[in-house]
Design a protein around this motif. Structure first.
Motif, PDB file in Angstrom:
ATOM      1  N   LYS A   1      11.773  63.012  49.222  1.00  0.00           N
ATOM      2  CA  LYS A   1      11.343  64.315  49.736  1.00  0.00           C
ATOM      3  C   LYS A   1       9.933  64.597  49.245  1.00  0.00           C
ATOM      4  CE  LYS A   1      15.443  66.937  50.793  1.00  0.00           C
ATOM      5  NZ  LYS A   1      16.307  68.066  50.422  1.00  0.00           N
TER       6      LYS A   1
ATOM      7  N   PHE B   1       6.511  67.379  49.421  1.00  0.00           N
ATOM      8  CA  PHE B   1       6.235  68.798  49.643  1.00  0.00           C
ATOM      9  C   PHE B   1       4.744  69.069  49.752  1.00  0.00           C
ATOM     10  CE2 PHE B   1      10.391  68.513  47.828  1.00  0.00           C
ATOM     11  CZ  PHE B   1      11.114  69.393  48.616  1.00  0.00           C
ATOM     12  N   ALA B   2       4.435  70.238  50.292  1.00  0.00           N
ATOM     13  CA  ALA B   2       3.071  70.782  50.406  1.00  0.00           C
ATOM     14  C   ALA B   2       2.144  69.765  51.076  1.00  0.00           C
ATOM     15  CB  ALA B   2       2.568  71.242  49.045  1.00  0.00           C
ATOM     16  N   THR B   3       1.002  69.482  50.447  1.00  0.00           N
ATOM     17  CA  THR B   3       0.015  68.592  51.060  1.00  0.00           C
ATOM     18  C   THR B   3       0.585  67.209  51.378  1.00  0.00           C
ATOM     19  OG1 THR B   3      -0.686  68.451  48.773  1.00  0.00           O
ATOM     20  CG2 THR B   3      -2.207  69.499  50.299  1.00  0.00           C
TER      21      THR B   3
ATOM     22  N   SER C   1       3.675  66.310  52.281  1.00  0.00           N
ATOM     23  CA  SER C   1       4.469  66.252  53.517  1.00  0.00           C
ATOM     24  C   SER C   1       3.568  66.470  54.731  1.00  0.00           C
ATOM     25  CB  SER C   1       5.625  67.255  53.483  1.00  0.00           C
ATOM     26  OG  SER C   1       5.146  68.563  53.379  1.00  0.00           O
ATOM     27  N   GLU C   2       2.507  67.253  54.558  1.00  0.00           N
ATOM     28  CA  GLU C   2       1.579  67.436  55.686  1.00  0.00           C
ATOM     29  C   GLU C   2       0.886  66.121  56.047  1.00  0.00           C
ATOM     30  OE1 GLU C   2       0.391  72.127  55.804  1.00  0.00           O
ATOM     31  OE2 GLU C   2      -1.094  70.734  55.027  1.00  0.00           O
TER      32      GLU C   2
ATOM     33  N   LEU D   1      10.617  63.558  40.729  1.00  0.00           N
ATOM     34  CA  LEU D   1      11.956  63.906  40.253  1.00  0.00           C
ATOM     35  C   LEU D   1      12.961  62.922  40.840  1.00  0.00           C
ATOM     36  CD1 LEU D   1      12.157  67.813  40.660  1.00  0.00           C
ATOM     37  CD2 LEU D   1      11.572  66.530  38.605  1.00  0.00           C
TER      38      LEU D   1
ATOM     39  N   GLU E   1      18.316  60.925  45.600  1.00  0.00           N
ATOM     40  CA  GLU E   1      17.135  61.534  46.184  1.00  0.00           C
ATOM     41  C   GLU E   1      15.968  61.548  45.191  1.00  0.00           C
ATOM     42  OE1 GLU E   1      17.649  65.041  48.750  1.00  0.00           O
ATOM     43  OE2 GLU E   1      16.460  66.076  47.226  1.00  0.00           O
ATOM     44  N   LEU E   2      14.829  61.104  45.680  1.00  0.00           N
ATOM     45  CA  LEU E   2      13.600  61.167  44.893  1.00  0.00           C
ATOM     46  C   LEU E   2      12.682  62.205  45.525  1.00  0.00           C
ATOM     47  CD1 LEU E   2      13.012  57.319  44.647  1.00  0.00           C
ATOM     48  CD2 LEU E   2      13.930  58.829  42.880  1.00  0.00           C
ATOM     49  N   ALA E   3      11.867  62.837  44.689  1.00  0.00           N
ATOM     50  CA  ALA E   3      10.951  63.838  45.226  1.00  0.00           C
ATOM     51  C   ALA E   3       9.598  63.677  44.566  1.00  0.00           C
ATOM     52  CB  ALA E   3      11.488  65.243  44.985  1.00  0.00           C
TER      53      ALA E   3
ATOM     54  N   PHE F   1       5.791  65.900  44.352  1.00  0.00           N
ATOM     55  CA  PHE F   1       5.075  67.125  44.778  1.00  0.00           C
ATOM     56  C   PHE F   1       3.937  67.469  43.844  1.00  0.00           C
ATOM     57  CE2 PHE F   1       9.228  68.207  42.817  1.00  0.00           C
ATOM     58  CZ  PHE F   1       8.828  68.882  41.683  1.00  0.00           C
ATOM     59  N   PRO F   2       2.984  68.273  44.340  1.00  0.00           N
ATOM     60  CA  PRO F   2       1.871  68.747  43.525  1.00  0.00           C
ATOM     61  C   PRO F   2       2.333  69.871  42.597  1.00  0.00           C
ATOM     62  CG  PRO F   2       1.732  69.673  45.735  1.00  0.00           C
ATOM     63  CD  PRO F   2       2.900  68.715  45.728  1.00  0.00           C
TER      64      PRO F   2
ATOM     65  N   VAL G   1       3.608  73.203  41.015  1.00  0.00           N
ATOM     66  CA  VAL G   1       4.353  74.265  41.678  1.00  0.00           C
ATOM     67  C   VAL G   1       3.511  75.552  41.657  1.00  0.00           C
ATOM     68  CG1 VAL G   1       6.543  73.198  41.079  1.00  0.00           C
ATOM     69  CG2 VAL G   1       5.649  75.030  39.615  1.00  0.00           C
ATOM     70  N   THR G   2       3.628  76.349  42.716  1.00  0.00           N
ATOM     71  CA  THR G   2       2.792  77.542  42.848  1.00  0.00           C
ATOM     72  C   THR G   2       3.596  78.731  43.375  1.00  0.00           C
ATOM     73  OG1 THR G   2       2.145  76.686  45.011  1.00  0.00           O
ATOM     74  CG2 THR G   2       0.611  76.318  43.218  1.00  0.00           C
ATOM     75  N   GLY G   3       4.826  78.881  42.862  1.00  0.00           N
ATOM     76  CA  GLY G   3       5.641  80.025  43.295  1.00  0.00           C
ATOM     77  C   GLY G   3       5.114  81.323  42.708  1.00  0.00           C
TER      78      GLY G   3
END
Lengths: 277, 93
Positions: free
Chosen positions: B4, B6-8, B10-11, B61, B83-85, B87-88, B90-92
């Motif tokens: 999986k 995320f953010a940039t 996955s774009e 992860l 599942e592996l992930a 991502f940059p 986190v910015t919540g």
């Protein structure tokens, strides 16, 4: 609270479906409803005392009887989201009938176009709808939480008697950093769902272990959040204000540090991911 | 192996869930990572630094856990991992 929007042209059975779902959801929890009406309400009719209060200039009027109550007022005094915020304090489900296109889980009756809401079912008529399938689909969606619904939840804690303080944090979309700043129109949040839930549960558990901290609740919206709207809430029920303030601050800081959420900012002229700034 | 992004990231790929086959018999995180880049070379410039190592700001992860913290890092055995992930930061909030 779970909120379901029911839309469709006239005579597609919206009210029939609202009745059927209200009856079904009442087995599972407390149900509130909101109806979008085009005509004048008939409850508060001319000549009644409450109507006279309004005519004299009251913007909101409550009529409270021994068994029932009603409220009337100018529409500028209550929008749908404020109504849902109030329902969220006491209800587990809210059914919203007759609004055209809301960013909420939606059942569409007959031929009708919606863009914003996630469509859970498209029966041809309210009589035909598969109630159990709608119940399951709605339960699987993210609940609608507001600051007041979270505060109401912590107040129902069995440890509420030991609590002398509630501290809350609300994060919202800041349109501008200063007068000359370009306006942020909206933020868009992407979430690593399962892991985000797991990390929030870990934070909550860790904070609730502290002495004098009884309940911690947090909720973060995903998808599009417009300028001025709320994004995230942290609510702490504690014995005293000291641990309440400290815990609410640590809660939001930990969330921003470890929960996999990703923010894209959309300004008047551009779009960018927050981590690239 | 399911990745999986995320953010940039996955774009760049145009999708956020990818099924990537890993050839190794007892695959490690390193094998799965190499397989991801082989399948999606467009990620390379975003993911690797000048020395070909994972860029500092990216997180990996394995089933929600940090393998560099709770397992053997690149050598983590993916036998039970689903599942592996990646991502940059986190910015919540």
């Amino acid at each position: 609270m779970h909120v379901l929007s029911i839309v469709g042209h006239s005579d597609t059975g919206k009210t029939t479906l609202t009745e059927r779902l209200t009856d079904r959801f009442s087995d599972r929890g407390r149900v509130g409803t909101v109806k979008h009406i085009d005509c004048e309400p008939t409850l508060d009719t001319e000549g009644k005392d409450t109507a006279r209060h309004r005519a004299a200039g009251a913007v909101q009027t409550y009529g409270i009887g021994d068994d029932e109550w009603f409220a009337t007022g100018d529409t500028s005094e209550l929008d749908l989201h404020e109504a849902l915020e109030r329902l969220g304090e006491r209800c587990d489900y809210a059914l919203v009938e007759g609004y055209s296109d809301l960013a909420l889980p939606t059942v569409v009756l007959g031929e009708y176009d919606v863009d914003r809401g996630e469509v859970l079912a498209r029966p041809s008529h309210g009589e035909e709808a598969d109630i159990e399938a709608i119940v399951d689909a709605l339960e699987a969606t993210e609940p609608y939480e507001t600051l007041s619904s979270l505060v109401a939840k912590v107040k129902r804690s069995p440890d509420e008697v030991y609590s002398g303080a509630i501290a809350t944090f609300t994060g919202r979309v800041r349109a501008k950093e200063g007068p000359d700043d370009e306006r942020t129109e909206k933020l868009e949040f992407e979430k690593y769902d399962e892991v985000a839930e797991q990390k929030m549960a870990e934070i909550r558990e860790e904070l609730e272990k502290r002495d004098g901290v009884y309940e911690v609740r947090m909720h973060h919206k995903t998808g599009v959040v417009e300028a001025g709207e709320d994004i995230v809430f942290v609510v702490v029920l504690a014995g005293h204000r000291g641990e309440a303030f400290e815990t609410v601050e640590d809660g939001i800081n930990r969330l921003k540090e470890i929960v996999p959420l990703f923010k894209k900012e959309v300004t008047v002229d551009e779009e960018f991911w927050a981590h690239e700034q | 192996m399911r990745w999986k992004l995320f953010a940039t990231l996955s774009e760049t790929v145009g999708d956020n869930v990818l099924e990537v086959s890993v050839d190794a018999e007892e695959p490690t995180l390193r094998d799965a990572f190499d397989a991801l880049l082989a399948a999606h070379p467009e990620l390379e410039s975003q993911v690797l630094d000048e020395e070909g190592a994972l860029q500092d700001h990216l997180r990996l992860l394995c089933d929600g856990e940090d393998p560099f913290h709770s397992a053997e890092g690149w050598e983590t055995d993916l036998g039970d991992v689903e599942e592996l992930a990646m991502f940059p930061p986190v910015t919540g909030g």
